[in-house]
Design a protein around this motif. Structure first.
Motif, PDB file in Angstrom:
ATOM      1  N   ASN A 202       0.819  -1.213   0.000  1.00 53.65           N
ATOM      2  CA  ASN A 202       0.000   0.000   0.000  1.00 53.65           C
ATOM      3  C   ASN A 202       0.855   1.266   0.000  1.00 53.65           C
ATOM      4  OD1 ASN A 202      -2.596   1.269   0.029  1.00 53.65           O
ATOM      5  ND2 ASN A 202      -2.253   1.807   2.176  1.00 53.65           N
ATOM      6  N   GLY A 203       2.153   1.112  -0.247  1.00 52.99           N
ATOM      7  CA  GLY A 203       3.041   2.266  -0.258  1.00 52.99           C
ATOM      8  C   GLY A 203       3.499   2.606  -1.659  1.00 52.99           C
ATOM      9  N   VAL A 204       3.820   3.872  -1.845  1.00 52.26           N
ATOM     10  CA  VAL A 204       4.317   4.329  -3.146  1.00 52.26           C
ATOM     11  C   VAL A 204       5.179   5.571  -2.908  1.00 52.26           C
ATOM     12  CG1 VAL A 204       2.294   5.785  -3.640  1.00 52.26           C
ATOM     13  CG2 VAL A 204       3.654   4.863  -5.524  1.00 52.26           C
ATOM     14  N   MET A 205       6.241   5.690  -3.695  1.00 51.49           N
ATOM     15  CA  MET A 205       7.078   6.883  -3.618  1.00 51.49           C
ATOM     16  C   MET A 205       6.509   7.934  -4.569  1.00 51.49           C
ATOM     17  SD  MET A 205       9.264   6.142  -1.332  1.00 51.49           S
ATOM     18  CE  MET A 205      10.513   7.409  -1.429  1.00 51.49           C
ATOM     19  N   LEU A 206       6.272   9.124  -4.038  1.00 42.59           N
ATOM     20  CA  LEU A 206       5.742  10.231  -4.838  1.00 42.59           C
ATOM     21  C   LEU A 206       6.533  11.494  -4.528  1.00 42.59           C
ATOM     22  CD1 LEU A 206       1.886   9.772  -4.332  1.00 42.59           C
ATOM     23  CD2 LEU A 206       3.262   8.996  -6.279  1.00 42.59           C
ATOM     24  N   CYS A 207       6.727  12.321  -5.560  1.00 38.98           N
ATOM     25  CA  CYS A 207       7.327  13.640  -5.342  1.00 38.98           C
ATOM     26  C   CYS A 207       6.238  14.548  -4.759  1.00 38.98           C
ATOM     27  CB  CYS A 207       7.884  14.197  -6.642  1.00 38.98           C
ATOM     28  SG  CYS A 207       6.622  14.623  -7.855  1.00 38.98           S
ATOM     29  N   ALA A 208       6.635  15.700  -4.244  1.00 38.56           N
ATOM     30  CA  ALA A 208       5.677  16.610  -3.604  1.00 38.56           C
ATOM     31  C   ALA A 208       4.593  17.092  -4.570  1.00 38.56           C
ATOM     32  CB  ALA A 208       6.412  17.790  -2.961  1.00 38.56           C
TER      33      ALA A 208
END
Ligand code: ZN
Length: 86
Positions: free
Chosen positions: A65-71
């Motif tokens: 349920n995790g994901v890396m996202l930029c601001a």
């Protein structure tokens, strides 16, 4: 500046039995898996771990349920939630 995803403290108002923050090990694994923003491919140093399904809505704090996202991508996702992950 320390963001919410960089601390180990629970968020104010969160039930004490719900983990709302990704651990260091989880953030490292997400960084290795996503290699930057999952939506726009911004470099990983500009990204933070985010929940795909928000923990307020029952989303778990785990790699699935995790994901890396930029601001910028995270701001768009927060204001225009999608039923589909980025
Ligand atoms: Zn992005």
């Amino acid at each position: 500046m320390v963001s919410r995803s960089m601390t180990a403290k629970p968020l104010m108002g969160a039930p004490s039995d719900i983990v709302t923050l990704f651990s260091l090990a989880q953030r490292l694994a997400l960084t290795e898996r996503d290699r930057g923003c999952a939506k726009c491919h911004a470099p990983s140093q500009h990204c933070e771990a985010h929940h795909i399904r928000w923990w307020e809505n029952g989303g778990r704090t785990d790699l699935a349920n995790g994901v890396m996202l930029c601001a910028p991508t995270a701001r768009v996702a927060a204001t225009h939630p999608s039923p589909h992950p980025p």
